[in-house]
Write a protein that holds these residues in place. Structure first.
Motif, PDB file in Angstrom:
ATOM      1  N   MET A   1       0.852  -1.190   0.000  1.00  0.00           N
ATOM      2  CA  MET A   1       0.000   0.000   0.000  1.00  0.00           C
ATOM      3  C   MET A   1       0.888   1.240   0.000  1.00  0.00           C
ATOM      4  O   MET A   1       1.886   1.311   0.704  1.00  0.00           O
ATOM      5  N   SER A   2       0.543   2.246  -0.805  1.00  0.00           N
ATOM      6  CA  SER A   2       1.316   3.470  -0.869  1.00  0.00           C
ATOM      7  C   SER A   2       1.103   4.305   0.374  1.00  0.00           C
ATOM      8  O   SER A   2       0.109   4.179   1.074  1.00  0.00           O
ATOM      9  N   SER A   3       2.070   5.175   0.635  1.00  0.00           N
ATOM     10  CA  SER A   3       1.997   6.059   1.787  1.00  0.00           C
ATOM     11  C   SER A   3       1.994   7.497   1.313  1.00  0.00           C
ATOM     12  O   SER A   3       2.674   7.845   0.348  1.00  0.00           O
ATOM     13  N   ASP A   4       1.226   8.340   2.003  1.00  0.00           N
ATOM     14  CA  ASP A   4       1.231   9.748   1.679  1.00  0.00           C
ATOM     15  C   ASP A   4       2.587  10.343   2.038  1.00  0.00           C
ATOM     16  O   ASP A   4       3.307   9.833   2.899  1.00  0.00           O
ATOM     17  N   THR A   5       2.952  11.420   1.346  1.00  0.00           N
ATOM     18  CA  THR A   5       4.201  12.102   1.629  1.00  0.00           C
ATOM     19  C   THR A   5       3.908  13.329   2.467  1.00  0.00           C
ATOM     20  O   THR A   5       3.278  14.277   1.991  1.00  0.00           O
ATOM     21  N   THR A   6       4.348  13.319   3.705  1.00  0.00           N
ATOM     22  CA  THR A   6       4.143  14.446   4.602  1.00  0.00           C
ATOM     23  C   THR A   6       5.121  15.557   4.243  1.00  0.00           C
ATOM     24  O   THR A   6       6.109  15.323   3.540  1.00  0.00           O
ATOM     25  N   PRO A   7       4.880  16.783   4.696  1.00  0.00           N
ATOM     26  CA  PRO A   7       5.834  17.868   4.429  1.00  0.00           C
ATOM     27  C   PRO A   7       7.228  17.502   4.918  1.00  0.00           C
ATOM     28  O   PRO A   7       7.405  16.864   5.942  1.00  0.00           O
ATOM     29  N   ALA A   8       8.215  17.924   4.168  1.00  0.00           N
ATOM     30  CA  ALA A   8       9.599  17.577   4.501  1.00  0.00           C
ATOM     31  C   ALA A   8      10.020  18.228   5.803  1.00  0.00           C
ATOM     32  O   ALA A   8       9.715  19.403   6.051  1.00  0.00           O
ATOM     33  N   PRO A   9      10.726  17.492   6.653  1.00  0.00           N
ATOM     34  CA  PRO A   9      11.290  18.119   7.854  1.00  0.00           C
ATOM     35  C   PRO A   9      12.412  19.073   7.477  1.00  0.00           C
ATOM     36  O   PRO A   9      12.892  19.070   6.339  1.00  0.00           O
ATOM     37  N   ALA A  10      12.828  19.878   8.425  1.00  0.00           N
ATOM     38  CA  ALA A  10      13.927  20.817   8.172  1.00  0.00           C
ATOM     39  C   ALA A  10      15.194  20.047   7.830  1.00  0.00           C
ATOM     40  O   ALA A  10      15.536  19.053   8.475  1.00  0.00           O
ATOM     41  N   ALA A 185      -2.136  13.183  -3.701  1.00  0.00           N
ATOM     42  CA  ALA A 185      -2.187  14.556  -4.185  1.00  0.00           C
ATOM     43  C   ALA A 185      -1.050  15.385  -3.602  1.00  0.00           C
ATOM     44  O   ALA A 185      -0.504  16.283  -4.270  1.00  0.00           O
ATOM     45  N   SER A 186      -0.648  15.076  -2.371  1.00  0.00           N
ATOM     46  CA  SER A 186       0.428  15.831  -1.724  1.00  0.00           C
ATOM     47  C   SER A 186       1.756  15.635  -2.450  1.00  0.00           C
ATOM     48  O   SER A 186       2.577  16.561  -2.536  1.00  0.00           O
ATOM     49  N   THR A 187       1.983  14.428  -2.992  1.00  0.00           N
ATOM     50  CA  THR A 187       3.224  14.168  -3.715  1.00  0.00           C
ATOM     51  C   THR A 187       3.231  14.898  -5.049  1.00  0.00           C
ATOM     52  O   THR A 187       4.257  15.450  -5.464  1.00  0.00           O
ATOM     53  N   VAL A 188       2.097  14.889  -5.738  1.00  0.00           N
ATOM     54  CA  VAL A 188       1.993  15.632  -6.995  1.00  0.00           C
ATOM     55  C   VAL A 188       2.291  17.105  -6.751  1.00  0.00           C
ATOM     56  O   VAL A 188       3.072  17.740  -7.486  1.00  0.00           O
ATOM     57  N   GLU A 189       1.684  17.669  -5.723  1.00  0.00           N
ATOM     58  CA  GLU A 189       1.882  19.085  -5.414  1.00  0.00           C
ATOM     59  C   GLU A 189       3.330  19.368  -5.049  1.00  0.00           C
ATOM     60  O   GLU A 189       3.921  20.377  -5.477  1.00  0.00           O
TER      61      GLU A 189
END
Length: 287
Positions: A1-10, A185-189
């Motif tokens: 199952m794919s996982s969403d990509t959260t915002p990158a950490p610093a 959608a988060s990865t596309v963006e």
């Protein structure tokens, strides 16, 4: 199952042999360097963000933006491209105080790591390579679009009316993911926004080969001493599984795992399964 990509950490910036790298560090343990692919808008986090936290439970993970991508320096490259990237990656390891590391790589990053392992064997413990094209021929059939499918896709993405979220999703659906409906959608963006980086767009518009001269690594593959796991998607749109089987035979300590229901970015599409396979390989006592 794919996982969403959260915002990158610093992340962190560091100078290495005259260039500036950006990287994200997570976890503790054996140093493991992640090198991403060369698609438009790709970064270390866009390619490995879904799976890196799993590896970080027991490893020191360094997610590196390759030069000309992400937040790393957009320097022009002259001469053989894979030699340039390998030498600069070694300089990065020196700057980070890392003598020897495991490498987990996708596409473009895997070709860098294979060349690095051939030329700097003492710096590599093991390699995991997914979707990379270190040689320009295949065992059963010509490579799609003469081996230029990725470059053609990049030119098409930046050409015409220029980048758009729709073009990014279409590129990922056609070339990188097995199940287009699972693309977050988060990865596309994330990829789209990065592709608008002015310096990346300037590189894409240039006609003087700012990425360096392409190299065929046939001679180098036979010199690699480290064990290599070619971890491939059954439905990879660039290179069918007969290609990594050929590579596994060319590398003295090569092996191949083919994952079903996965394409070019299996570390995103099936992150938990990818981690299970790759972490088992990395845990082996390779000697």
């Amino acid at each position: 199952m794919s996982s969403d990509t959260t915002p990158a950490p610093a992340g962190t910036f560091i100078k290495a042999d005259g260039v500036t790298y950006h990287y994200i560090e997570m976890g503790q343990g054996a140093p493991t360097i992640f090198l991403h692919g060369g698609g438009p808008g790709c970064t270390a986090w866009s390619d490995f963000g879904p799976v890196a936290p799993l590896f970080a439970h027991g490893r020191r993970c360094l997610l590196v933006d390759i030069l000309q991508y992400g937040k790393s320096e957009k320097c022009a490259i002259g001469g053989p491209m894979w030699d340039f990237h390998a030498a600069k990656t070694i300089a990065l390891m020196d700057a980070l105080g890392i003598d020897r590391a495991d490498f987990v790589c996708n596409s473009w990053g895997g070709t860098i790591a294979l060349n690095l392992a051939a030329k700097y064997p003492d710096r590599v413990r093991s390699l995991v390579v997914t979707g990379s094209m270190p040689v320009f021929y295949g065992p059963l059939a010509p490579l799609p679009e003469g081996g230029r499918r990725g470059r053609n896709a990049r030119d098409a993405y930046y050409g015409g009316d220029g980048p758009s979220p729709e073009k990014m999703r279409d590129l990922m659906a056609r070339l990188e993911w097995y199940d287009p409906g699972a693309i977050p959608a988060s990865t596309v963006e994330m990829r789209y926004e990065q592709s608008l980086d002015p310096e990346e767009m300037e590189l894409a518009a240039r006609s003087d080969s700012p990425r360096g001269d392409w190299q065929d690594l046939t001679a180098e593959l036979g010199r690699i001493q480290a064990p290599v796991l070619f971890c491939w998607g059954m439905q990879d749109a660039f290179l069918t599984p007969d290609y990594p089987l050929m590579l596994a035979r060319m590398v003295p300590r090569g092996q191949l795992y083919v994952m079903d229901r996965a394409a070019h970015h299996l570390q995103e599409e099936r992150s938990h399964d990818y981690h299970a396979v790759v972490s088992g390989f990395l845990a082996q006592n390779h000697g």
